[in-house]
Design a protein around this motif. Sequence first.
Motif, mmCIF file in Angstrom:
data_model
loop_
_atom_site.group_PDB
_atom_site.id
_atom_site.type_symbol
_atom_site.label_atom_id
_atom_site.label_comp_id
_atom_site.label_asym_id
_atom_site.label_seq_id
_atom_site.Cartn_x
_atom_site.Cartn_y
_atom_site.Cartn_z
ATOM 1 N N ARG A 309 0.841 -1.197 0.000
ATOM 2 C CA ARG A 309 0.000 0.000 0.000
ATOM 3 C C ARG A 309 0.877 1.248 0.000
ATOM 4 N NH1 ARG A 309 -2.611 0.023 4.996
ATOM 5 N NH2 ARG A 309 -0.803 1.245 5.466
ATOM 6 N N ALA A 353 -9.165 -5.922 5.169
ATOM 7 C CA ALA A 353 -10.077 -4.862 5.618
ATOM 8 C C ALA A 353 -9.339 -3.897 6.539
ATOM 9 C CB ALA A 353 -11.284 -5.473 6.327
ATOM 10 N N GLU A 355 -6.154 -3.255 6.622
ATOM 11 C CA GLU A 355 -5.110 -2.501 5.915
ATOM 12 C C GLU A 355 -5.670 -1.613 4.805
ATOM 13 O OE1 GLU A 355 -1.951 -2.314 6.789
ATOM 14 O OE2 GLU A 355 -2.227 -3.741 8.423
ATOM 15 N N GLY A 356 -6.968 -1.704 4.560
ATOM 16 C CA GLY A 356 -7.556 -0.915 3.479
ATOM 17 C C GLY A 356 -7.124 -1.388 2.095
ATOM 18 N N VAL A 357 -6.929 -2.696 1.971
ATOM 19 C CA VAL A 357 -6.493 -3.293 0.702
ATOM 20 C C VAL A 357 -7.638 -4.152 0.158
ATOM 21 C CG1 VAL A 357 -4.932 -5.075 -0.235
ATOM 22 C CG2 VAL A 357 -4.018 -3.278 1.249
ATOM 23 N N HIS A 358 -7.826 -4.157 -1.150
ATOM 24 C CA HIS A 358 -8.886 -4.989 -1.745
ATOM 25 C C HIS A 358 -8.482 -6.467 -1.687
ATOM 26 C CE1 HIS A 358 -12.004 -6.429 -4.364
ATOM 27 N NE2 HIS A 358 -11.180 -6.678 -5.377
ATOM 28 N N ARG A 419 -15.548 -3.549 2.895
ATOM 29 C CA ARG A 419 -16.269 -2.293 2.712
ATOM 30 C C ARG A 419 -16.264 -1.981 1.223
ATOM 31 N NH1 ARG A 419 -12.820 1.490 6.068
ATOM 32 N NH2 ARG A 419 -11.260 0.167 5.095
ATOM 33 N N PRO A 421 -16.181 0.427 -2.165
ATOM 34 C CA PRO A 421 -15.396 1.632 -2.456
ATOM 35 C C PRO A 421 -16.101 2.903 -1.950
ATOM 36 C CG PRO A 421 -15.452 0.192 -4.379
ATOM 37 C CD PRO A 421 -16.371 -0.416 -3.349
ATOM 38 N N ASP A 423 -17.979 3.115 0.765
ATOM 39 C CA ASP A 423 -17.719 3.196 2.204
ATOM 40 C C ASP A 423 -16.344 3.803 2.466
ATOM 41 O OD1 ASP A 423 -20.072 1.911 2.699
ATOM 42 O OD2 ASP A 423 -19.167 -0.076 2.896
ATOM 43 N N ARG A 424 -15.381 3.333 1.646
ATOM 44 C CA ARG A 424 -14.020 3.789 1.868
ATOM 45 C C ARG A 424 -13.905 5.298 1.623
ATOM 46 N NH1 ARG A 424 -12.113 -1.294 0.097
ATOM 47 N NH2 ARG A 424 -12.146 -0.709 -2.064
#
Length: 426
Positions: A309, A353, A355-358, A419, A421, A423-424
């Motif tokens: 990331r 989730a 780490e905010g990674v897909h 989440r 996109p 939501d993010r």
Amino acid sequence: MTNTSWSPSSWRAKPVRYIPDDYPDLSALARVEAELARLPPLVHAEETRRLREALGQVAEGKAFLLQGGDCAESFKEFSAENVRGTFQLLLQMAGVLTFAGGCPVVKVGRIAGQFAKPRSNATETVNGVTLPSYRGDIINGMDFDARERTPDPQRLLRAYHQSAETMQLVRAFAREGYTDLTRLLGHRPESEGAVRPVDFFTSHEALLLNVEQAMTRVDEATGGWYDASAHMLWIGERTRQLDGGHVEFMRGIQNPIGLKCGPTLEPDDLVRLIDTLNPQGIPGKLTLIGRFGSDQVAARLPRLMAATRRHGSPVVWSIDPMHGNTHKASNGYKTRSLERILAEVMGFLQVAAAEGVHPGGLHLEMTGQDVTECLGGPLDVSEDDLSDRYHTHCDPRLNADQSLQLAFRVADGLHTTVRTPQDRAA
Ligand code: PEP
Ligand code: CO
């Protein structure tokens, strides 16, 4: 290092592991390699580019990758029914994941070329007799006798021809596939009677670089080098050395590539591998396939995801919950339990989730056949059941029931942990 000149044979100047060097007749091997170089491509550059674009969508968080098939294809298990079984199962699983995740699923088989295995032990000893290990039908035979275990270059040609036949079957199924799938799931095709061809791609581990080199050709349309043995190739956990031949070969081809990321991979090395394998940061070019084991995913994955990331180069993050979860049953069978496989996938979803990674994909060893190789599932396969239908030539595969159960559970997990996109952005 990364800008030195590349050619399909430049890997030969680097150290390589797991490529057999014990062929009794090296000139026979060279003749076979030359013949492979003259044989038609198994896939076309245009299709390969289409896969790279589809994987670019996965890297952006807009699609999901489902990759699966045998651990090792074999000559003995080859039949139209088996190819169809695996193909249909992948489509059914993709259907489940599409409806649940609300995004397209890119379908990639471990098929039409997945023959060569890197074995942890070079030899095997039975009753005091030591022979070379079985390394996949493309290299030697599984029976425990000296002649079978000797590498035979003719096997490279047989594997090529079986791959070509498999490819032909897969293409035919893909043409008729969509209406079948909608029928299976009880949905009517959008326009009655219309057949929507399925996009289905092939992949295997690029282990035998002599074969991959022979299959690598210049694409006239773009001038780029494409490995025509499969749409996607991956680098195995045992051959991902930065200065090794496998990384050298893979950095020069235009195909989308995978990289297995196991528990010993450090973030700095991962970043160096990304810079070497995808220096231009092309979306869809590189898929990272984590394979840690259910007990290690929570400890090892966060630092790797944080590193990618921060680094910013687009990657697909996928999970192989098979290779870190193998154990020996009390009766000696090599097996895996569906519960541990699921636990690793759920761990992957949770880390992604956080780490905010897909969480972009799933990489499985599975078959449409009703085998008893992994434990658990809807029919609760037990250790005592393993001997009933244990057919794999290498690692234990999920059967159709177990694969579908996994797909439903993962679909559920995607719903609750991921989440959207929107939501993010909020
Ligand atoms: C495989 O995918 O069959 C394999 C050998 O995996 P790994 O390289 O991750 O051990
Ligand atoms: Co395997």
